[in-house]
Write a protein that holds these residues in place. Structure first.
Motif, PDB file in Angstrom:
ATOM      1  N   ASP A   1       0.667  -1.183   0.155  1.00  0.00           N
ATOM      2  CA  ASP A   1       0.101   0.090   0.229  1.00  0.00           C
ATOM      3  C   ASP A   1       0.950   1.262   0.110  1.00  0.00           C
ATOM      4  N   ASP A   2       0.335   2.256  -0.521  1.00  0.00           N
ATOM      5  CA  ASP A   2       0.865   3.600  -0.594  1.00  0.00           C
ATOM      6  C   ASP A   2       2.341   3.584  -1.055  1.00  0.00           C
TER       7      ASP A   2
ATOM      8  N   GLU B   1      -3.862   4.580  -6.902  1.00  0.00           N
ATOM      9  CA  GLU B   1      -4.636   4.890  -6.045  1.00  0.00           C
ATOM     10  C   GLU B   1      -5.245   6.420  -6.186  1.00  0.00           C
TER      11      GLU B   1
HETATM   12 CA    CA Z   1      -3.167   3.606   0.175  1.00  0.00          CA
END
Ligand code: CA
Ligand code: C2E
Ligand code: CA
Ligand code: CA
Length: 278
Positions: free
Chosen positions: A178-179, A235
């Motif tokens: 994530d990220d 995202e």
């Molecule tokens: Ca994220």
């Protein structure tokens, strides 16, 4: 309150203050909320940019306080982590996500459900067993569950993380970073860990319209991921032009307000039923 007093102050946001939630009461409130089942999962769809279909949803927790209303995870996940309440809460979240996935499967849909895992939760000694138990109990195909962890989670106690990721792969769930891009982004690290997906952090997508350098970074991450056989999810796509640029890059998947905000499972239904195109 000794050591954590400062942290409580730091963790106490304007939103909580507006809602009249006292920082000292927050932990007690969280405990009660777990017992009273005040947590609810919202789901944000992820789309394939080639087929324009939903390929998955990300589960995002909200605290539905009976008096104060909806409270953002940004306002309680840090405290849940700090107090360890994230362990029972994370357990509950995975159960909820599996129950919902089971419903979607019974309705004839097959898409992945991604569940966020915080660092404290991942490093808890019972984490892998917990995941295995929940998947068995709720009888969902592990291949339809993806766990989202951040780079810092896996860079913390690398050997332990490596072993856990391998054990999770054996169970059959997939792992997303994530990220991605804001922390370590090291190539050797990507090769070492058994992960399947990189979620490019929203901050890079946000800057696509205004900053040429962000295009260079996203292109580089995309190229690297292709070589390593990793799936890329962009995202935080908010605008038509961001989407157009990602399509030009041949980025496979995207998620963001442009398509849909996170919504309760019931509201996602129409979306899924007509497989709305992007
Ligand atoms: Ca994220
Ligand atoms: P995250 O995992 O990076 O989740 C993405 C966040 O970006 C979500 O915020 C989502 O609503 C928001 N978002 C999605 N698309 C857009 C967009 O186009 N523009 C903008 N501005 N924002 C967008 P949310 O739901 O408030 O969650 C915030 C963070 O809280 C998450 O960041 C995650 O770190 C944590 N979190 C949320 N749910 C859970 C959970 O079930 N477990 C754990 N451990 N953490 C969670
Ligand atoms: Ca996430
Ligand atoms: Ca984040």
């Amino acid at each position: 309150m000794k050591k954590s007093e400062g942290a409580y102050q730091l963790l106490f946001s304007d939103q909580l203050e507006e809602k009249g939630i006292n920082p000292i009461e927050l932990e007690e409130n969280l405990r009660k909320a777990l017992i009273n089942e005040e947590f609810e999962l919202y789901y944000q769809p992820q789309f394939s940019l080639t087929t324009n279909k939903i390929v998955g949803v990300e589960a995002l927790v909200r605290w539905n306080h009976p008096v104060k209303g909806l409270i953002s995870p940004v306002d309680f996940i840090p405290l849940a982590e700090e107090t360890g309440l994230i362990i029972p809460l994370g357990h509950r979240i995975l159960i909820e996500a599996c129950k919902q996935l089971k419903i979607w499967i019974q309705e004839g849909h097959t898409f992945k459900v991604s569940v966020n895992v915080s660092s404290r939760q991942f490093h808890d000694a019972t984490f892998v067993d917990m995941v295995r138990d929940v998947l068995n109990t709720y009888d969902v195909p592990p291949s339809l569950i993806e766990l989202e962890v951040t780079e810092s989670t896996t860079m913390h106690h690398v050997e332990e993380a490596l072993a856990k990721l391998n054990a999770l792969r054996e169970i059959g769930v997939s792992i997303a970073i994530d990220d991605f891009g804001i922390e370590y982004s090291s190539l050797s690290y990507l090769q070492k860990f058994s992960i399947q997906t990189l979620k490019i952090d929203r901050s890079f997508i946000m800057g696509l319209d205004d900053h040429e350098s962000n295009k260079a970074i996203v292109s580089a991450i995309h190229a690297m991921a292709k070589h390593l056989n990793l799936t890329i999810v962009a995202e935080g796509v908010e605008t038509e032009s961001q989407l157009a640029w990602l399509k030009e890059l041949e980025c496979e998947y995207a998620q963001g307000y442009y398509f849909s905000r996170p919504v309760p499972a019931g509201e996602l239904k129409d979306y899924i039923d007509d497989m709305r195109t992007v």
